[in-house]
Write an enzyme that holds these catalytic residues in place. Sequence first.
Site, PDB file in Angstrom:
ATOM      1  CB  CYS A 164      -0.907   0.031   1.234  1.00 20.24           C
ATOM      2  SG  CYS A 164      -1.970  -1.412   1.403  1.00 20.24           S
ATOM      3  CE1 TYR A 183       7.451  -5.353 -10.440  1.00 19.38           C
ATOM      4  CE2 TYR A 183       6.178  -5.232  -8.420  1.00 19.38           C
ATOM      5  CZ  TYR A 183       6.232  -5.312  -9.799  1.00 19.38           C
ATOM      6  OH  TYR A 183       5.076  -5.327 -10.526  1.00 19.38           O
ATOM      7  CG  ASP A 220      11.512  -8.679 -15.327  1.00 19.57           C
ATOM      8  OD1 ASP A 220      11.445  -7.486 -14.953  1.00 19.57           O
ATOM      9  OD2 ASP A 220      10.505  -9.380 -15.543  1.00 19.57           O
ATOM     10  CG  ASP A 221      11.461  -6.560 -11.318  1.00 18.57           C
ATOM     11  OD1 ASP A 221      10.930  -7.275 -10.456  1.00 18.57           O
ATOM     12  OD2 ASP A 221      10.841  -6.150 -12.323  1.00 18.57           O
ATOM     13  CG  ASN A 235       2.794  -0.412   3.146  1.00 23.08           C
ATOM     14  OD1 ASN A 235       2.351  -1.408   2.590  1.00 23.08           O
ATOM     15  ND2 ASN A 235       4.022   0.035   2.935  1.00 23.08           N
ATOM     16  N   GLY A 236       1.426  -2.879   5.257  1.00 25.07           N
ATOM     17  CA  GLY A 236       2.088  -3.998   5.898  1.00 25.07           C
ATOM     18  C   GLY A 236       1.124  -5.119   6.189  1.00 25.07           C
ATOM     19  CB  THR A 267      11.224  -2.649 -12.225  1.00 23.16           C
ATOM     20  OG1 THR A 267      10.442  -3.780 -12.666  1.00 23.16           O
ATOM     21  CG2 THR A 267      10.329  -1.686 -11.484  1.00 23.16           C
ATOM     22  N   GLY A 277      -0.369   0.469  -5.084  1.00 24.21           N
ATOM     23  CA  GLY A 277      -1.675  -0.157  -4.922  1.00 24.21           C
ATOM     24  C   GLY A 277      -2.690   0.399  -5.886  1.00 24.21           C
TER      25      GLY A 277
END
Length: 508
Positions: free
Chosen positions: A2, A257, A367-368, A101-102, A305, A28
């Site tokens: 988030c 990322y 790629d990441d 967030n988490g 990314t 998000g």
Amino acid sequence: MCGIVGIVSGKSVNQELYDALTVLQHRGQDAAGMVTSDGSHLHLRKGNGLVRDVFHQQHMQRLQGNVGIAHCRYPTAGSSSSAEAQPMYVNSPYGITLAHNGNLTNADALKADLFRTDLRHINTNSDSEVLLNVLAHELQEQHALAPSAQDVFKAVRGVHERCRGAYAAVAMIIGAGIVGFRDPYGIRPLVYGKRETESGTDYMLASESVALDLLGFEMLGSVAPGEAVFISNDGVLEKEVCADETRLVPCIFEHVYLARPDSIIDDISVYKSRLRMGEYLADRIVRHYSQHDHDIDVVIPIPDTGRTAALPLAHHLNVKYREGFIKNRYIGRTFIMPGQQQRKKSVRQKLNAIELEFRDKNVLLVDDSIVRGTTTEQIIQMARDAGARKVFMASAAPALRYQNVYGIDMPAREEFVAHEHTDEEVAKIIGADWLVYQDIDDLKSSAMEGNPGVEDFECSVFDGKYVTGDIDDSYLEQLSLDRNDKMKQHRDAQYNADNNVLELHNHA
């Protein structure tokens, strides 16, 4: 995962909260919300969708006040229920809203404890509502008619004593101000800054520094592990570490990322850490070809990314760097799309190959990371369809083999392409001529070089080591059941059915 933001200003904050959410939209895309306060009343708007779809002119006009918090969300367990959109609100004490967030790893136990001991009812399946009610109860225990900064810090200390897992949060206490706090390991990011204006000093908290940059705030730093930063309605900032034992062990996947490359997190430039990932990856490829020269003709990143790591990689290998894929920027991130069917459908809508960059060449794609492998497999096939002679694959991150329990909606472990597979087996599955992954120690060094004060990084998706020490096999087994694609498809179907019923009701 988030994005969260909070602002205390000398002027209306609705437009600036909106602008901050747009720059955090990558964190998000499922739902967004904003709540403001004029000192005595709350004004709330939240719903499913992108920021631009949730907030219209009539909503913005109602979001009055000089203090506010906001949130954009992707659900950590795959749910798309609008009831779980944030910020969340509880009316006692004072009236508190919270954006989080988490992921709390002991949410179920806390929910039961809140009901039995604190006499509080939780109305959703969201751990964010649990966190909000724990904070509210701890504030209520201070028995203050108007909470001071010290009352808030004591309440946050109580949160740290009861909550386990990862959490960066901003909460607004009506009539008092906003508080931002971070778990004792600092797993999820939170930064803060200030801006001098004619009317005084404005303060801001956000998941990433890019939100501060956008609005002209000077970054003061990252909220420390276990620390709380309280900003009163009249613009006074106070902070205090509210946990007895703290360690800075931030999530490495922010650098791989999640975060924007132009962000600074824990005094580390995300951009520079990704550049170093490319340098380390080039060294691994050189060692892979230790017996003879490599036969790579061109390095092509998988946007977006993969770009930052691919540039120094190509330079170190003395190989041309080319943009071989054009991205449709109106398609969202694939690994966070609910349901495998939607992810598969989106890949060719998202990318198109430039044939002249592939025709008759040995191509190294960068790629990441590689998650399920379905997207990577299709991209490799696109490269072959465009005429590539050989297609090699390089991942700037190590192989993902374990679940994330700290707030990233990754799949069940058995859905990772690298789960119980060797690197050679993964290469065969995705259709690459060979595959090279980043070394985990090199990955840590890539980020740690930016801030040697970081004790370690949370790398559980790569090494299965969970820093909070409370994760066992039964927890991971239940998480797999909640996050597998079949369960997500069931929730998506239920969500669509509920929306159809609501739409029919609205038209009746």
